[in-house]
Motif scaffolding. Structure first.
Motif, short mmCIF file in Angstrom:
data_model
loop_
_atom_site.label_atom_id
_atom_site.label_comp_id
_atom_site.label_asym_id
_atom_site.label_seq_id
_atom_site.Cartn_x
_atom_site.Cartn_y
_atom_site.Cartn_z
N GLY A 86 0.81 -1.22 0.00
CA GLY A 86 0.00 0.00 0.00
C GLY A 86 0.84 1.27 0.00
O GLY A 86 0.39 2.31 -0.48
N LYS A 87 2.04 1.17 0.52
CA LYS A 87 2.97 2.31 0.49
C LYS A 87 3.74 2.36 -0.83
O LYS A 87 4.10 3.42 -1.29
CB LYS A 87 3.98 2.24 1.65
CG LYS A 87 3.34 2.31 3.01
CD LYS A 87 2.63 3.61 3.22
CE LYS A 87 1.96 3.66 4.57
NZ LYS A 87 1.11 4.83 4.72
N PHE A 88 3.99 1.19 -1.42
CA PHE A 88 4.74 1.12 -2.68
C PHE A 88 3.90 1.58 -3.88
O PHE A 88 4.40 2.26 -4.75
CB PHE A 88 5.21 -0.31 -2.95
CG PHE A 88 6.42 -0.75 -2.20
CD1 PHE A 88 7.14 0.10 -1.38
CD2 PHE A 88 6.86 -2.06 -2.32
CE1 PHE A 88 8.26 -0.33 -0.70
CE2 PHE A 88 7.99 -2.51 -1.64
CZ PHE A 88 8.68 -1.63 -0.83
N PHE A 89 2.65 1.15 -3.94
CA PHE A 89 1.81 1.39 -5.12
C PHE A 89 0.51 2.07 -4.71
O PHE A 89 -0.11 1.64 -3.75
CB PHE A 89 1.42 0.06 -5.80
CG PHE A 89 2.57 -0.78 -6.25
CD1 PHE A 89 3.14 -0.59 -7.48
CD2 PHE A 89 3.07 -1.78 -5.43
CE1 PHE A 89 4.20 -1.38 -7.91
CE2 PHE A 89 4.12 -2.58 -5.85
CZ PHE A 89 4.70 -2.38 -7.08
N ASN A 90 0.09 3.10 -5.48
CA ASN A 90 -1.26 3.59 -5.24
C ASN A 90 -2.22 2.63 -5.91
O ASN A 90 -1.85 1.86 -6.80
CB ASN A 90 -1.44 5.05 -5.68
CG ASN A 90 -1.46 5.26 -7.18
OD1 ASN A 90 -1.52 4.31 -7.96
ND2 ASN A 90 -1.43 6.51 -7.58
N ASP A 91 -3.47 2.62 -5.49
CA ASP A 91 -4.42 1.62 -5.99
C ASP A 91 -4.68 1.75 -7.48
O ASP A 91 -4.86 0.74 -8.17
CB ASP A 91 -5.74 1.71 -5.21
CG ASP A 91 -5.62 1.14 -3.81
OD1 ASP A 91 -4.82 0.21 -3.62
OD2 ASP A 91 -6.33 1.62 -2.91
N ALA B 161 -6.94 -4.72 -6.02
CA ALA B 161 -6.65 -3.29 -6.18
C ALA B 161 -7.83 -2.53 -6.76
O ALA B 161 -8.14 -1.42 -6.33
CB ALA B 161 -5.41 -3.08 -7.05
N SER B 162 -8.53 -3.12 -7.73
CA SER B 162 -9.66 -2.43 -8.34
C SER B 162 -10.80 -2.22 -7.34
O SER B 162 -11.47 -1.20 -7.35
CB SER B 162 -10.16 -3.18 -9.57
OG SER B 162 -10.53 -4.49 -9.24
N ILE B 163 -10.98 -3.16 -6.44
CA ILE B 163 -12.02 -3.02 -5.40
C ILE B 163 -11.64 -1.91 -4.43
O ILE B 163 -12.48 -1.08 -4.06
CB ILE B 163 -12.23 -4.36 -4.67
CG1 ILE B 163 -12.83 -5.38 -5.63
CG2 ILE B 163 -13.11 -4.18 -3.44
CD1 ILE B 163 -12.89 -6.79 -5.10
N ARG B 164 -10.37 -1.89 -4.02
CA ARG B 164 -9.91 -0.82 -3.12
C ARG B 164 -10.07 0.55 -3.78
O ARG B 164 -10.50 1.52 -3.15
CB ARG B 164 -8.45 -1.03 -2.71
CG ARG B 164 -8.24 -2.18 -1.75
CD ARG B 164 -6.82 -2.19 -1.18
NE ARG B 164 -5.79 -2.13 -2.20
CZ ARG B 164 -5.29 -3.18 -2.83
NH1 ARG B 164 -5.73 -4.39 -2.55
NH2 ARG B 164 -4.33 -3.04 -3.72
N LEU B 165 -9.74 0.61 -5.08
CA LEU B 165 -9.86 1.87 -5.81
C LEU B 165 -11.31 2.32 -5.88
O LEU B 165 -11.61 3.49 -5.63
CB LEU B 165 -9.27 1.71 -7.22
CG LEU B 165 -9.32 2.94 -8.12
CD1 LEU B 165 -8.51 4.08 -7.52
CD2 LEU B 165 -8.80 2.59 -9.51
N ALA B 166 -12.21 1.42 -6.19
CA ALA B 166 -13.64 1.76 -6.27
C ALA B 166 -14.16 2.24 -4.91
O ALA B 166 -14.92 3.21 -4.83
CB ALA B 166 -14.44 0.55 -6.74
#
Length: 131
Positions: A56-61, A120-125
């Protein structure tokens, strides 16, 4: 230990940033030392939690939705599975979790990373709904 230049590299927002960090991880010993320190200081309740927190620190969603561990998925721009960035993460998390009852194997690590990228797509949504 961590300076603003190092911290400005994260989270990764695009492929160009990923390539920059990949190059630094491979070729700049002081960057690698800072990266290990960064990973150690975040920690987690267990190995899985530690890996999730650092990813989560390395990549944004948004960028994580474009990443894959294996390179086999459609519409993905970045394959991160064999990157030195994840190799450093695995090494440090294994060191931090040594002595725990559940050992972090390579297979478990790969599954944790794949799972994190898959959702990641769920976290982004969810984050867009919260805004």
């Amino acid at each position: 230990h961590l300076d603003l230049d190092f911290l400005s590299k994260f989270p990764l927002n695009d492929y160009a940033m990923y390539l920059d960090v990949k190059d630094l991880t491979l070729n700049d010993f002081s960057f690698k030392i800072k990266l290990e320190y960064f990973i150690r200081n975040f920690g987690g309740a267990n190995s899985k939690n530690h890996v999730h927190r650092i990813l989560g620190k390395f990549f944004n969603d948004e960028y994580a939705t474009k990443c894959t561990r294996t390179g086999r998925e459609k519409n993905k721009t970045t394959t991160v599975g064999q990157s030195e960035l994840l190799n450093v993460l695995k090494k440090v998390v294994k060191e931090c979790s040594s002595g725990n009852s559940v050992e972090l194997t390579d297979s478990k690590f790969e599954n944790i990373v794949a799972e994190w990228l898959r959702y990641a797509s769920i976290r982004l949504a969810r984050s867009k709904r919260a805004d």
